[in-house]
Write an enzyme that holds these catalytic residues in place. Sequence first.
Site, PDB file in Angstrom:
ATOM      1  N   LYS A  11      41.246  50.677  45.827  1.00  0.00           N
ATOM      2  CA  LYS A  11      41.373  49.394  46.533  1.00  0.00           C
ATOM      3  C   LYS A  11      41.964  49.564  47.944  1.00  0.00           C
ATOM      4  O   LYS A  11      42.512  50.620  48.284  1.00  0.00           O
ATOM      5  CB  LYS A  11      42.222  48.448  45.684  1.00  0.00           C
ATOM      6  CG  LYS A  11      41.568  48.089  44.352  1.00  0.00           C
ATOM      7  CD  LYS A  11      42.371  47.027  43.617  1.00  0.00           C
ATOM      8  CE  LYS A  11      41.700  46.680  42.293  1.00  0.00           C
ATOM      9  NZ  LYS A  11      42.420  45.575  41.606  1.00  0.00           N
ATOM     10  N   TYR A  51      34.123  39.681  41.198  1.00  0.00           N
ATOM     11  CA  TYR A  51      35.249  39.124  40.442  1.00  0.00           C
ATOM     12  C   TYR A  51      34.947  37.705  39.947  1.00  0.00           C
ATOM     13  O   TYR A  51      35.871  36.946  39.660  1.00  0.00           O
ATOM     14  CB  TYR A  51      36.512  39.132  41.301  1.00  0.00           C
ATOM     15  CG  TYR A  51      37.192  40.494  41.358  1.00  0.00           C
ATOM     16  CD1 TYR A  51      37.695  41.087  40.205  1.00  0.00           C
ATOM     17  CD2 TYR A  51      37.344  41.177  42.559  1.00  0.00           C
ATOM     18  CE1 TYR A  51      38.323  42.320  40.243  1.00  0.00           C
ATOM     19  CE2 TYR A  51      37.981  42.417  42.616  1.00  0.00           C
ATOM     20  CZ  TYR A  51      38.475  42.980  41.443  1.00  0.00           C
ATOM     21  OH  TYR A  51      39.100  44.199  41.475  1.00  0.00           O
ATOM     22  N   ASN A 114      47.021  46.687  43.434  1.00  0.00           N
ATOM     23  CA  ASN A 114      47.345  47.636  42.362  1.00  0.00           C
ATOM     24  C   ASN A 114      46.479  48.898  42.413  1.00  0.00           C
ATOM     25  O   ASN A 114      46.273  49.567  41.403  1.00  0.00           O
ATOM     26  CB  ASN A 114      47.287  46.941  40.997  1.00  0.00           C
ATOM     27  CG  ASN A 114      45.911  46.408  40.650  1.00  0.00           C
ATOM     28  OD1 ASN A 114      44.986  46.490  41.455  1.00  0.00           O
ATOM     29  ND2 ASN A 114      45.759  45.870  39.456  1.00  0.00           N
ATOM     30  N   HIS A 117      40.740  49.694  40.362  1.00  0.00           N
ATOM     31  CA  HIS A 117      40.082  48.863  39.350  1.00  0.00           C
ATOM     32  C   HIS A 117      39.310  49.788  38.426  1.00  0.00           C
ATOM     33  O   HIS A 117      38.762  50.794  38.873  1.00  0.00           O
ATOM     34  CB  HIS A 117      39.084  47.889  40.005  1.00  0.00           C
ATOM     35  CG  HIS A 117      38.131  47.281  39.018  1.00  0.00           C
ATOM     36  ND1 HIS A 117      38.445  46.177  38.269  1.00  0.00           N
ATOM     37  CD2 HIS A 117      36.890  47.672  38.612  1.00  0.00           C
ATOM     38  CE1 HIS A 117      37.433  45.895  37.454  1.00  0.00           C
ATOM     39  NE2 HIS A 117      36.474  46.791  37.645  1.00  0.00           N
ATOM     40  N   GLU A 128      28.784  46.739  36.361  1.00  0.00           N
ATOM     41  CA  GLU A 128      29.516  47.040  37.604  1.00  0.00           C
ATOM     42  C   GLU A 128      28.916  48.251  38.320  1.00  0.00           C
ATOM     43  O   GLU A 128      28.810  48.268  39.549  1.00  0.00           O
ATOM     44  CB  GLU A 128      30.998  47.247  37.286  1.00  0.00           C
ATOM     45  CG  GLU A 128      31.661  45.949  36.824  1.00  0.00           C
ATOM     46  CD  GLU A 128      33.117  46.106  36.380  1.00  0.00           C
ATOM     47  OE1 GLU A 128      33.631  47.253  36.359  1.00  0.00           O
ATOM     48  OE2 GLU A 128      33.738  45.075  36.062  1.00  0.00           O
TER      49      GLU A 128
HETATM   50  P1  CMP Z   1      41.602  44.385  38.471  1.00  0.00           P
HETATM   51  O1  CMP Z   1      41.770  45.319  37.325  1.00  0.00           O
HETATM   52  O2  CMP Z   1      40.713  44.807  39.591  1.00  0.00           O
HETATM   53  O3  CMP Z   1      41.097  42.963  37.906  1.00  0.00           O
HETATM   54  C1  CMP Z   1      41.404  41.734  38.497  1.00  0.00           C
HETATM   55  C2  CMP Z   1      42.363  41.865  39.642  1.00  0.00           C
HETATM   56  O4  CMP Z   1      43.022  40.664  40.036  1.00  0.00           O
HETATM   57  C3  CMP Z   1      43.518  42.766  39.227  1.00  0.00           C
HETATM   58  O5  CMP Z   1      43.081  44.097  39.095  1.00  0.00           O
HETATM   59  C4  CMP Z   1      44.495  42.517  40.371  1.00  0.00           C
HETATM   60  O6  CMP Z   1      44.161  43.242  41.559  1.00  0.00           O
HETATM   61  C5  CMP Z   1      44.256  41.034  40.674  1.00  0.00           C
HETATM   62  N1  CMP Z   1      45.324  40.144  40.209  1.00  0.00           N
HETATM   63  C6  CMP Z   1      46.133  39.441  41.018  1.00  0.00           C
HETATM   64  N2  CMP Z   1      46.984  38.702  40.309  1.00  0.00           N
HETATM   65  C7  CMP Z   1      46.717  38.917  39.015  1.00  0.00           C
HETATM   66  C8  CMP Z   1      47.277  38.426  37.792  1.00  0.00           C
HETATM   67  N3  CMP Z   1      48.289  37.550  37.766  1.00  0.00           N
HETATM   68  N4  CMP Z   1      46.765  38.873  36.641  1.00  0.00           N
HETATM   69  C9  CMP Z   1      45.723  39.754  36.654  1.00  0.00           C
HETATM   70  N5  CMP Z   1      45.147  40.248  37.791  1.00  0.00           N
HETATM   71  C10 CMP Z   1      45.656  39.843  38.951  1.00  0.00           C
END
Ligand code: CMP
Length: 140
Positions: A11, A51, A114, A117, A128
Amino acid sequence: MALERTFSIIKPDATRRNLTGKVNTLLEAGGLRIVAQKRIHMSRAQAEAFYGVHKERPFFKSLCDFMTSGPVVVQVLEGENAIARNREIMGATNPANAAEGTIRKTLAESIEANSVHGSDSAENAAIEIAYFFAGTELVG
Ligand code: CMP
């Protein structure tokens, strides 16, 4: 055990800090092989569609802002039980809850930023992967 492929994104928080190589080292050390990889800048439409499952969540707009804020590296990873294995290597979505040694515990900035993904199921992995790669780009 089954040889699987999963989809991964490094990311914008990680590319901004020049951590692509560090993430890839952790993926490879965890037993996964990078069989396709490219650096792209996601469009708004791509982020919103990718998303789409989260479109009713309160974090959706902020997530799409973040995912289009800089380059990402989209990847296809191959290995035994690659989908579950990658989720172990990544750690919990929220780095505060991620296990020691995981990518998110080691590198992530926040629950949103984070760093990585990874697909959560075989069905989503196939969807995906096909969203970002042609079959001819996957070189095992
Ligand atoms: P990802 O695994 O890419 O899937 C959804 C993304 O939403 C997650 O990682 C985070 O980058 C983002 N995100 C932001 N806030 C939240 C939250 N409260 N719970 C889950 N995903 C979140």
